[in-house]
Design an enzyme around this catalytic site. Sequence first.
Site, PDB file in Angstrom:
ATOM      1  N   ARG A 237       0.852  -1.192   0.000  1.00 56.19           N
ATOM      2  CA  ARG A 237       0.000   0.000   0.000  1.00 56.19           C
ATOM      3  C   ARG A 237       0.888   1.242   0.000  1.00 56.19           C
ATOM      4  NH1 ARG A 237      -3.054  -3.084  -1.524  1.00 56.19           N
ATOM      5  NH2 ARG A 237      -5.081  -3.733  -0.696  1.00 56.19           N
ATOM      6  N   GLU A 266      -3.621   7.087  -6.173  1.00 59.18           N
ATOM      7  CA  GLU A 266      -3.602   6.387  -7.458  1.00 59.18           C
ATOM      8  C   GLU A 266      -4.835   6.737  -8.265  1.00 59.18           C
ATOM      9  OE1 GLU A 266      -1.099   2.556  -5.700  1.00 59.18           O
ATOM     10  OE2 GLU A 266      -3.199   2.300  -6.272  1.00 59.18           O
ATOM     11  N   HIS A 285       0.695  -0.236 -10.219  1.00 56.27           N
ATOM     12  CA  HIS A 285      -0.119  -1.127  -9.387  1.00 56.27           C
ATOM     13  C   HIS A 285      -0.568  -2.360 -10.175  1.00 56.27           C
ATOM     14  CE1 HIS A 285      -2.852  -1.111  -5.586  1.00 56.27           C
ATOM     15  NE2 HIS A 285      -2.567  -2.348  -5.955  1.00 56.27           N
TER      16      HIS A 285
END
Length: 319
Positions: A237, A266, A285
């Site tokens: 994270r 994000e 990601h």
Amino acid sequence: MKIVILDGYTLNPGDLSWDKLKNLGDVEIYDRTPAELTVERIKDADIVLTNKSPISKKDMEQCKNLKFISVLATGYNIVETAYAKERNIVVSNIPTYGTASVGQFTIALLLEICHHIGEHSRSVKNGDWAECKDWTYWNYPLIELEGKTMGIIGYGKIGQKTGQIAQAMGMKILANANHPNPALESDTCRYVDIDELMENSDVVVLHCPLTPSTSGIINKRNIAKMKDGVIIINDSRGPLIVEEDLRDALNSGKVAYAACDVVSTEPIRTDNPLLSAKNIIITPHIAWAPIEARKRLMDYTIENIQKFIEGNPVNVVNK
């Protein structure tokens, strides 16, 4: 039952099938859902699937039929679970679909740091090898991992997978976890407190959940405890890292390299401090995203919904 998927595109951009889901109810699929359209799309739904589209208390208050929210991910902070519990709305997640892919990706990031394979390939294609006076060259320091120590913060299933691969490459593991499992300790793996991990690791890997105690755990105070030239990897994270502090440590050379598959906001903002850091790999990601992992996620989601319909919900996060 009416089933609505708020943001199905990232899970299934077209290489998987929704057919099994369609066998369970009347399905509406949206690739993406802006926040202002959430209520309009789910107001009559019995079941809602969401990956990163938030579902707030205000949204749920306007959805009288809503009985079940299936989060298409492990993290479920995008749903106000406390209010869902008040309303007897069951919220489930998918806890284990990405273990293999995230562990593999962690090691891929580390190996790219050690060998800069992509950059050397580009150099060859640009003609540098053809024009080289010697039979070989390297544009970056190359790093051998055998005998080095990897500290893994968060030694659950993903941390253990990463540790297993690292040990196969000859590395030693220092693990930090809230619930140590003595059966995993060996000559090459032992549990330590966070300070010992910070002080003795050549590579620090983050595989812990984001909690009040882990938020900002990579900060200037803890970086100062680390070895000069440490490598830091985060595909857990983004807010686990104080990004300004990591940028400064990279630019000063205290941290030799870093790799982040996640950032604080994000998609990444153009003013993110890590974009101005030296010696960092940033990926969008994607550790979770191999088709094999996404198929497992799809299959487990179907199972979550089937179990809910049968009256025996599983993977419930708001019991």
